[in-house]
Design a protein around this motif. Structure first.
Motif: not given
Length: 449
Positions: A280-281, A284
């Protein structure tokens, strides 16, 4: 792509690759930029058993993600491969459901548009105690080779598109909302594997090692043997990163080096461990997952050699190892790798080379593990290439292959029950009438009619 309702992040990803194609890139990875991986550079799975307790504790934070996009076309079916009966009258789908149930972990399937609705229907019939999550793979437009325009095929618009490879799993997890759902449920670690590799299951020692060491990404690799010469391999890039080079990324003039299993010694089993928080990071931060490109030359209609030549842009899930800092690989035994691609492998899986363990998991028969289950089977495609033909000729039972090293069948041969085949055997029926192997026969040498 916008008219098809495809998400902006997927369009941006395709644009990234299309610009490379337009600039003349072919997605090749050259020998001058890589070197072989030495055995002392990667951990060996046999040395991480001490992490089993840590793996047991981490199970509640794990999801199995199974790549379920393939049809059984190679074996003559237009239905999902997951619905083929693999062992003891159980389908691939049923066996995988039992695997997740055994470890009490979450289960997800990444389906394609070709497999999604049939999978939903099968699950409604099976009624598992815990329904898996389902999410869809995306699609990319095929590119005409002569002018790089989008493919146009009015007689079947579906053929204007191609699946973007299993590297799409990362973006599909995000766009489907599945990634956030899993994180909200306290799931941090994903074990990702191909549906047709039924021996790829949760391993507590590997999970414990992965979670305790805090790796963002871990690929299971195995030693290449001569039968693996056509596939891709692991290497070390000159920038220091591990890298996966698929066969389609190898320039023609370097193909012999690519196929040298004594030079490039390890291949990707496509069993992947992933930290979902890290994923997820990363998305992002980067906006999209930019994996190395694979450019596959094909015909627009794979069943029509006269249809326009196209490029299919694809990516490989394992190639993420080259773009993730601190990603690692671990050497595993071949008992964790036996994909069923054709009826050759299906015969092995249905035979006594594989069995269900006491806890209902499909495993390599321990009596074969010393050979790493390297059975070689070559069935005559004219009579065994399609699943219905295969089933008819083994309707009375699958021969015992526990002591078989290689089996080649030429011509039309029917097998009765309780047959045993040992050693290296060629069975050749050169006549037109179907030959029959009588019940109770033990075969230890070549047979011909």
């Amino acid at each position: 792509m916008k008219k098809e309702g495809i998400k902006p992040i997927v369009i941006d990803t395709f644009v990234y690759y299309y610009e490379k194609v337009f600039a003349g890139e072919k997605g090749f990875i050259y020998d001058k930029d890589i070197r072989p991986v030495n055995s002392d550079e990667i951990e060996n799975a046999r040395d991480v058993s001490e992490y089993a307790d840590a793996g047991e504790k981490a199970l509640k934070h794990v999801v199995m993600i199974v790549l379920n996009g393939g049809l059984g076309t190679t074996m003559g079916l237009a239905k999902p491969k997951s619905l083929i009966r693999a062992k003891n009258d159980r389908t691939f789908l049923e066996i995988i459901l039992k695997q997740a149930e055994r470890f009490n972990v979450n289960l997800c399937f990444m389906n394609s548009f070709s497999t999604h609705y049939d999978t939903i229907s099968a699950l409604s019939t099976i009624k598992p105690s815990r329904l898996p999550k389902l999410f869809l793979q995306h699609k990319f437009p095929k590119i005409l080779r002569h002018d790089l325009a989008p493919a146009n095929w009015p007689e079947n618009r579906h053929l204007e598109w191609n699946p973007p490879g299993h590297g799409d799993v990362y973006t599909a997890l995000l766009t489907s909302g599945t990634l956030q759902q899993l994180l909200d449920e306290g799931i941090r670690y994903a074990f990702i594997a191909n549906l047709d590799n039924l021996v790829a299951t949760i391993d507590k020692s590997l999970l414990g090692f992965f979670s305790e060491k805090g790796f963002p990404f871990m690929m299971e690799v195995a030693e290449r043997i001569p039968v693996d010469f056509k596939g891709g391999h692991m290497a070390r890039h000159k920038n220091g990163h591990l890298i996966l080079r698929e066969a389609a990324q190898c320039p023609k003039r370097e193909i012999e080096k690519c196929r040298d299993v004594s030079h490039y010694k390890y291949f990707n089993t496509n069993n992947i461990w992933l930290d979902l928080r890290f994923l997820k990071s990363l998305i992002e931060k980067q906006g999209t997952i930019k994996l190395p490109m694979i450019m596959n030359p094909k015909n627009l209609d794979p069943r029509n050699e006269f249809s326009p030549p196209v490029y299919q842009i694809e990516t490989a899930m394992g190639s993420a190892i080259s773009i993730i800092e601190e990603a690692t690989a671990i050497k595993v035994p071949r008992s964790r790798f036996f994909p069923v691609k054709t009826c050759n492998e299906l015969l092995a899986v249905r035979s006594d080379c594989f069995l269900f363990s006491d806890d209902n998991q499909l495993i390599v028969n321990p009596e074969r593990e010393q050979n790493d289950n390297n059975i070689k089977i070559n069935l005559d495609q004219r009579y065994y290439g399609k699943i219905d033909m295969f089933n008819k000729r083994f309707a009375n039972g699958i021969p015992s292959l526990i002591d078989c090293e290689s089996l080649k069948i030429i011509g039309d041969v029917l097998f009765e029950e309780n047959i045993k085949i040992k050693g290296n055997v060629v069975i050749n029926n050169s006549g037109k009438p179907q030959a029959v192997i009588k019940k109770g026969t033990a075969i230890e040498k070549d047979i011909s009619w």
